[in-house]
Structures are given as C-alpha cells and as structure tokens.
Design a protein around this motif. Structure first.
Motif, PDB file in Angstrom:
ATOM      1  N   TRP A 233       0.842  -1.210   0.000  1.00 30.20           N
ATOM      2  CA  TRP A 233       0.000   0.000   0.000  1.00 30.20           C
ATOM      3  C   TRP A 233       0.869   1.250   0.000  1.00 30.20           C
ATOM      4  CZ3 TRP A 233       0.092   3.556   4.033  1.00 30.20           C
ATOM      5  CH2 TRP A 233      -0.850   4.595   3.945  1.00 30.20           C
ATOM      6  N   LEU A 234       1.912   1.243   0.835  1.00 30.13           N
ATOM      7  CA  LEU A 234       2.769   2.415   0.926  1.00 30.13           C
ATOM      8  C   LEU A 234       3.521   2.647  -0.384  1.00 30.13           C
ATOM      9  CD1 LEU A 234       3.850   4.707   2.649  1.00 30.13           C
ATOM     10  CD2 LEU A 234       5.511   3.109   3.640  1.00 30.13           C
ATOM     11  N   MET A 235       4.017   1.574  -0.985  1.00 28.60           N
ATOM     12  CA  MET A 235       4.710   1.716  -2.265  1.00 28.60           C
ATOM     13  C   MET A 235       3.756   2.195  -3.349  1.00 28.60           C
ATOM     14  SD  MET A 235       7.324   1.687  -4.196  1.00 28.60           S
ATOM     15  CE  MET A 235       8.665   0.873  -3.315  1.00 28.60           C
ATOM     16  N   ALA A 236       2.534   1.682  -3.374  1.00 29.75           N
ATOM     17  CA  ALA A 236       1.569   2.125  -4.379  1.00 29.75           C
ATOM     18  C   ALA A 236       1.332   3.632  -4.261  1.00 29.75           C
ATOM     19  CB  ALA A 236       0.257   1.357  -4.228  1.00 29.75           C
ATOM     20  N   ASN A 237       1.268   4.129  -3.042  1.00 30.67           N
ATOM     21  CA  ASN A 237       1.114   5.576  -2.837  1.00 30.67           C
ATOM     22  C   ASN A 237       2.345   6.328  -3.304  1.00 30.67           C
ATOM     23  OD1 ASN A 237      -1.425   6.623  -1.258  1.00 30.67           O
ATOM     24  ND2 ASN A 237      -0.973   4.594  -0.421  1.00 30.67           N
ATOM     25  N   ALA A 238       3.523   5.783  -2.996  1.00 30.68           N
ATOM     26  CA  ALA A 238       4.763   6.439  -3.416  1.00 30.68           C
ATOM     27  C   ALA A 238       4.823   6.558  -4.929  1.00 30.68           C
ATOM     28  CB  ALA A 238       5.964   5.653  -2.893  1.00 30.68           C
ATOM     29  N   LEU A 239       4.465   5.486  -5.630  1.00 34.48           N
ATOM     30  CA  LEU A 239       4.508   5.515  -7.094  1.00 34.48           C
ATOM     31  C   LEU A 239       3.450   6.455  -7.657  1.00 34.48           C
ATOM     32  CD1 LEU A 239       5.069   1.710  -7.824  1.00 34.48           C
ATOM     33  CD2 LEU A 239       6.768   3.556  -7.864  1.00 34.48           C
ATOM     34  N   ALA A 240       2.268   6.454  -7.058  1.00 36.96           N
ATOM     35  CA  ALA A 240       1.196   7.330  -7.547  1.00 36.96           C
ATOM     36  C   ALA A 240       1.584   8.795  -7.404  1.00 36.96           C
ATOM     37  CB  ALA A 240      -0.097   7.038  -6.792  1.00 36.96           C
ATOM     38  N   MET A 241       2.253   9.141  -6.314  1.00 34.72           N
ATOM     39  CA  MET A 241       2.631  10.538  -6.097  1.00 34.72           C
ATOM     40  C   MET A 241       3.937  10.896  -6.797  1.00 34.72           C
ATOM     41  SD  MET A 241       1.531  11.216  -2.134  1.00 34.72           S
ATOM     42  CE  MET A 241       2.466   9.848  -1.467  1.00 34.72           C
ATOM     43  N   GLY A 242       4.819   9.909  -6.957  1.00 32.67           N
ATOM     44  CA  GLY A 242       6.117  10.181  -7.571  1.00 32.67           C
ATOM     45  C   GLY A 242       6.039  10.394  -9.070  1.00 32.67           C
ATOM     46  N   TRP A 243       5.191   9.604  -9.726  1.00 32.59           N
ATOM     47  CA  TRP A 243       5.069   9.735 -11.180  1.00 32.59           C
ATOM     48  C   TRP A 243       4.107  10.868 -11.510  1.00 32.59           C
ATOM     49  CZ3 TRP A 243       8.275   8.115 -14.620  1.00 32.59           C
ATOM     50  CH2 TRP A 243       9.057   6.970 -14.383  1.00 32.59           C
ATOM     51  N   ARG A 244       4.628  12.055 -11.479  1.00 34.30           N
ATOM     52  CA  ARG A 244       3.825  13.238 -11.807  1.00 34.30           C
ATOM     53  C   ARG A 244       4.386  13.879 -13.075  1.00 34.30           C
ATOM     54  NH1 ARG A 244       5.256  16.674  -6.498  1.00 34.30           N
ATOM     55  NH2 ARG A 244       4.155  14.859  -5.683  1.00 34.30           N
ATOM     56  N   ALA A 245       3.747  14.896 -13.529  1.00 34.26           N
ATOM     57  CA  ALA A 245       4.186  15.562 -14.752  1.00 34.26           C
ATOM     58  C   ALA A 245       5.647  15.984 -14.629  1.00 34.26           C
ATOM     59  CB  ALA A 245       3.306  16.781 -15.033  1.00 34.26           C
ATOM     60  N   GLY A 246       6.423  15.670 -15.652  1.00 34.87           N
ATOM     61  CA  GLY A 246       7.818  16.052 -15.682  1.00 34.87           C
ATOM     62  C   GLY A 246       8.777  15.026 -15.124  1.00 34.87           C
ATOM     63  N   VAL A 247       8.267  14.020 -14.409  1.00 36.16           N
ATOM     64  CA  VAL A 247       9.130  12.980 -13.851  1.00 36.16           C
ATOM     65  C   VAL A 247       9.346  11.894 -14.900  1.00 36.16           C
ATOM     66  CG1 VAL A 247       9.293  11.151 -12.112  1.00 36.16           C
ATOM     67  CG2 VAL A 247       8.538  13.439 -11.452  1.00 36.16           C
ATOM     68  N   GLU A 248      10.593  11.583 -15.159  1.00 34.69           N
ATOM     69  CA  GLU A 248      10.954  10.566 -16.153  1.00 34.69           C
ATOM     70  C   GLU A 248      11.634   9.360 -15.518  1.00 34.69           C
ATOM     71  OE1 GLU A 248      13.467  12.701 -18.825  1.00 34.69           O
ATOM     72  OE2 GLU A 248      11.825  13.879 -19.682  1.00 34.69           O
ATOM     73  N   ARG A 249      11.963   9.474 -14.236  1.00 33.80           N
ATOM     74  CA  ARG A 249      12.674   8.389 -13.568  1.00 33.80           C
ATOM     75  C   ARG A 249      12.392   8.434 -12.077  1.00 33.80           C
ATOM     76  NH1 ARG A 249      18.203   8.427 -11.198  1.00 33.80           N
ATOM     77  NH2 ARG A 249      19.059   6.312 -11.229  1.00 33.80           N
ATOM     78  N   MET A 250      12.087   7.269 -11.500  1.00 33.81           N
ATOM     79  CA  MET A 250      12.041   7.129 -10.053  1.00 33.81           C
ATOM     80  C   MET A 250      13.147   6.166  -9.658  1.00 33.81           C
ATOM     81  SD  MET A 250       8.035   7.080  -8.851  1.00 33.81           S
ATOM     82  CE  MET A 250       8.509   7.113  -7.103  1.00 33.81           C
ATOM     83  N   TRP A 251      13.752   6.402  -8.504  1.00 30.53           N
ATOM     84  CA  TRP A 251      14.819   5.515  -8.074  1.00 30.53           C
ATOM     85  C   TRP A 251      14.837   5.393  -6.555  1.00 30.53           C
ATOM     86  CZ3 TRP A 251      19.484   7.049  -5.546  1.00 30.53           C
ATOM     87  CH2 TRP A 251      19.661   8.429  -5.410  1.00 30.53           C
ATOM     88  N   VAL A 252      15.528   4.367  -6.104  1.00 30.22           N
ATOM     89  CA  VAL A 252      15.585   4.051  -4.685  1.00 30.22           C
ATOM     90  C   VAL A 252      16.849   3.233  -4.457  1.00 30.22           C
ATOM     91  CG1 VAL A 252      14.255   1.891  -4.924  1.00 30.22           C
ATOM     92  CG2 VAL A 252      14.202   3.140  -2.743  1.00 30.22           C
ATOM     93  N   HIS A 253      17.303   3.182  -3.238  1.00 27.89           N
ATOM     94  CA  HIS A 253      18.413   2.275  -2.952  1.00 27.89           C
ATOM     95  C   HIS A 253      18.139   1.522  -1.655  1.00 27.89           C
ATOM     96  CE1 HIS A 253      19.807   5.948  -0.787  1.00 27.89           C
ATOM     97  NE2 HIS A 253      20.209   5.070   0.111  1.00 27.89           N
ATOM     98  N   THR A 254      18.740   0.350  -1.556  1.00 30.48           N
ATOM     99  CA  THR A 254      18.639  -0.464  -0.350  1.00 30.48           C
ATOM    100  C   THR A 254      20.007  -1.075  -0.116  1.00 30.48           C
ATOM    101  OG1 THR A 254      17.395  -2.233   0.753  1.00 30.48           O
ATOM    102  CG2 THR A 254      17.882  -2.547  -1.589  1.00 30.48           C
ATOM    103  N   CYS A 255      20.172  -1.713   1.026  1.00 33.41           N
ATOM    104  CA  CYS A 255      21.471  -2.312   1.317  1.00 33.41           C
ATOM    105  C   CYS A 255      21.294  -3.601   2.098  1.00 33.41           C
ATOM    106  CB  CYS A 255      22.381  -1.331   2.073  1.00 33.41           C
ATOM    107  SG  CYS A 255      22.002  -1.166   3.822  1.00 33.41           S
ATOM    108  N   THR A 256      22.394  -4.300   2.288  1.00 34.73           N
ATOM    109  CA  THR A 256      22.347  -5.616   2.933  1.00 34.73           C
ATOM    110  C   THR A 256      22.067  -5.528   4.432  1.00 34.73           C
ATOM    111  OG1 THR A 256      24.775  -5.512   2.963  1.00 34.73           O
ATOM    112  CG2 THR A 256      23.750  -6.855   1.245  1.00 34.73           C
TER     113      THR A 256
END
Length: 198
Positions: free
Chosen positions: A125-148
């Motif tokens: 649910w939280l990721m779905a919200n992040a993607l819905a809000m992140g992909w707005r006009a003018g955005v061509e790339r979303m990115w994230v990082h994680t670690c071990t």
C-alpha cells in the motif's frame, strides 16, 4: 579470493540502487487502514523520532548524524515531500519521503513501517502511494536504494514493485550504535564489534 577486513567499530554493506523509467500501468490501490499525513517542515526532533522508530532495526542513521542546519534545510525544502504513516488511532507507524530536487527525477529517499506491521501487506500500500505521487508531470525516472543491512525482503520487494537494479556499491561506515546514534541493542542481527579501548 582474499577478504578485505572491516575494522572493529566499522560496518560494511552492499548498496543496490534501483530505478524505474516508465510509469507503471494503473492498478487498484491496495487496501489498508493506514493513511498518509503530509508533514510540512517538521522539527528535526519530530522527524528523527519517527526516523528512529522506523529505521533503527535496519541501522538507518544518516539523518541522525546530519548537522542540525543541513537536516532543517532538507525538511523545509518544497521539493522534498514528507509523509507520516498513521494508523487508525492516529499513531505514527511509518514514513515516506519523496525527493524531487533533481529535475525529472523522484527519489524514494525513505520508505518504511515499524517492525510490528511487517508482512501484513501495508508495504505494498505504501509503495503504491509512493509511485502514484512520484510519477507526476515532468518525472521521467524514479529511483531508490537499499542495502544488505535493510530488511531481508527489501530488495525483492523493490523488484516486485517494478524497480530494476542498475548499480552496486560497497559502503563502509562507523557503527552508529557505538557512536550513540542508535541503542546498542538495535539491529541484533548485525554483530557489534567495538574497537579495543586505547
């Protein structure tokens, strides 16, 4: 193959950077009793309190070590959107931070829930919200990082969410538990090896 030793008092992690270069296809929003509450320039103390609650099991420390003025500048930046995740009682149980400071990009700087909520579908649910809000006009790339040092399912979760790994790096840093940024019993799955006293 020889191993490179990590000095006592230090930690090492493999960091995976992932990206998404196209808006995902529309899908129903997963159900959740949680809600997002927009934070407008929270105080450093309020932010760090929630940051610790969500991130201490995974040794999140970057914002705890940051200088007060630097953190305040980020939190007040209109290109950085901050959200607390609240449960039905209004208790803050997670956080989402979207960073739009790079033109054409949205970084999911922080996304997480308190450990008690793991494995219940709230992350989707939280990721779905992040993607819905992140992909707005003018955005061509979303990115994230994680670690071990992150939740063991984090990398697979990001990949299931549509992100593709594009870079690996090794990060070595002072153990934040030894520095007092986090309790010494935080992240018990990560050995704490203190240096010998001088």
């Amino acid at each position: 193959m020889p191993l490179d030793p990590v000095p006592a008092g230090q930690l090492a992690a493999v960091v995976t950077s992932l990206e998404m270069r196209a808006r995902p296809r529309p899908a129903p929003m997963p159900a959740s009793p949680l809600r997002l509450v927009r934070w407008t320039a929270p105080t450093n103390d309020a932010y760090r309190t929630l940051f610790r609650r969500v991130g201490s099991p995974w040794l999140w420390f970057s914002r705890l070590a940051m200088a007060e003025e630097e953190l305040a500048t980020i939190l007040a930046d209109p290109a950085v959107e901050l959200f607390a995740v609240a449960d039905p009682r209004g208790i803050e149980v997670g956080m989402l931070e979207l960073d739009f400071r790079r033109p054409g990009e949205c970084e999911i700087a922080f996304l997480g829930l308190v450990p008690d909520l793991a494995g219940q579908g709230h992350g989707s649910w939280l990721m779905a919200n992040a993607l819905a809000m992140g992909w707005r006009a003018g955005v061509e790339r979303m990115w994230v990082h994680t670690c071990t040092l992150d939740h063991p399912g984090a990398l697979a979760f990001y990949r299931r969410s549509g992100f593709t790994p594009y870079a690996l790096a090794v990060e070595t840093f002072a153990d934040p538990r030894i520095a007092g940024l986090l309790p010494r019993d935080a992240a018990p799955h990560v050995p704490l090896i203190a240096p010998d006293p001088a």
